[in-house]
Scaffold this active site. Structure first.
Site, PDB file in Angstrom:
ATOM      1  N   LYS A  11       1.284  89.628 -82.766  1.00 56.12           N
ATOM      2  CA  LYS A  11       0.950  88.195 -82.851  1.00 56.12           C
ATOM      3  C   LYS A  11       1.250  87.571 -81.493  1.00 56.12           C
ATOM      4  O   LYS A  11       2.360  87.705 -80.962  1.00 56.12           O
ATOM      5  CB  LYS A  11       1.815  87.571 -83.942  1.00 56.12           C
ATOM      6  CG  LYS A  11       1.233  86.350 -84.605  1.00 56.12           C
ATOM      7  CD  LYS A  11       2.096  86.011 -85.826  1.00 56.12           C
ATOM      8  CE  LYS A  11       1.704  84.705 -86.448  1.00 56.12           C
ATOM      9  NZ  LYS A  11       2.662  84.304 -87.499  1.00 56.12           N
TER      10      LYS A  11
HETATM   11  O1  G3P Z   1       3.576  81.869 -89.807  1.00 54.72           O
HETATM   12  C1  G3P Z   1       2.793  80.844 -89.326  1.00 54.72           C
HETATM   13  C2  G3P Z   1       2.665  79.651 -90.257  1.00 54.72           C
HETATM   14  O2  G3P Z   1       2.192  80.054 -91.516  1.00 54.72           O
HETATM   15  C3  G3P Z   1       3.868  78.754 -90.317  1.00 54.72           C
HETATM   16  O3  G3P Z   1       3.817  77.817 -91.350  1.00 54.72           O
HETATM   17  O4  G3P Z   1       4.921  76.161 -92.804  1.00 54.72           O
HETATM   18  O5  G3P Z   1       5.990  76.780 -90.612  1.00 54.72           O
HETATM   19  O6  G3P Z   1       3.929  75.408 -90.667  1.00 54.72           O
HETATM   20  P1  G3P Z   1       4.711  76.474 -91.359  1.00 54.72           P
END
Ligand code: G3P
Length: 218
Positions: A83
């Site tokens: 990633k």
């Molecule tokens: O892993 C990337 C993403 O899904 C993060 O989500 O909830 O931290 O905005 P969030």
């Protein structure tokens, strides 16, 4: 639509993998830090539980540093997906890794133009963060719609849209209606997908009738 789970909690992943519904896993530096464990151990254990793509994010911000970390991470297991952030160095790294045959997930995508760049860099996945756009008063799902429209114009673009920053079952359903390839979902939201009060009520009624009639299958 493929379901990935967005967590570095190995116990959660094990339980969800047993459901047979899990197609992959995404992690990020915040999630690995939250696990309180070493990145290598966490990714290695996840890859032993899930045969689909497992995203492991680099922490370096320059191309050489990202490549050095990617070489370490991709040695952990064949299903490790590197990633990288959606930056010029991240996309340069994406192109190099893709050309080497390594799967890449380009993360932190917040615009259709960025998604197009990730696709042109040969990303296996691009991750638009819909919840974080909603958080600042923008329309996260509108971004998914725009990206899907753009990608459909060019059949040679093979990048899959991996909907990230998912906050609710409705996000998953709306993304599926748009034809997004993957949703990466936090464990609580993944569990919520099963729920409907009429399912619970219907099952309780069936079991009560069965018991009252004194029936048995065996
Ligand atoms: O892993 C990337 C993403 O899904 C993060 O989500 O909830 O931290 O905005 P969030």
């Amino acid at each position: 639509m493929k379901f990935f789970v967005d967590t570095a909690d190995v116990a959660e992943i094990k339980a969800l993998a047993e459901s047979g519904l899990l197609d992959g896993v995404t992690t990020n530096p915040t999630l690995v830090a939250k696990s309180g464990r070493k990145m290598r151990d966490v990714i290695s254990e996840i890859c032993a539980l899930v045969s689909g793509p497992v995203s492991a994010e680099v922490a370096a911000t320059d191309h050489e540093g990202m490549m050095a970390e990617a070489r370490i991470l991709r040695e952990i297991a064949r299903n490790v997906t590197i990633k990288v952030p959606l930056t010029p160095d991240g996309l340069r790294t994406c192109r190099k890794l893709t050309d080497d045959g390594t799967m890449v997930n380009v993360t932190l995508c917040f615009s259709p133009a960025q998604a197009l760049l990730a696709a042109k860099a040969g990303a296996t996945f691009v991750s638009p963060f819909i919840g974080r756009l909603d958080d600042i008063g923008e329309h996260g799902m509108g971004l998914i719609a725009d990206i899907m429209t753009i990608f459909r114009q060019y059949s040679y673009l093979k990048t899959e849209v991996l909907v990230a920053s998912v906050r609710s079952p409705l996000h998953v359903v709306e993304a599926a209606k748009l034809g997004a390839h993957v949703a990466t979902v936090p464990p609580p939201v993944l569990r919520q997908l099963f729920n409907h009060p009429l399912t619970d009520k219907g099952l309780a009624n069936f079991l009560a009738d069965w018991k009252k009639a004194g029936l048995s299958i065996a």
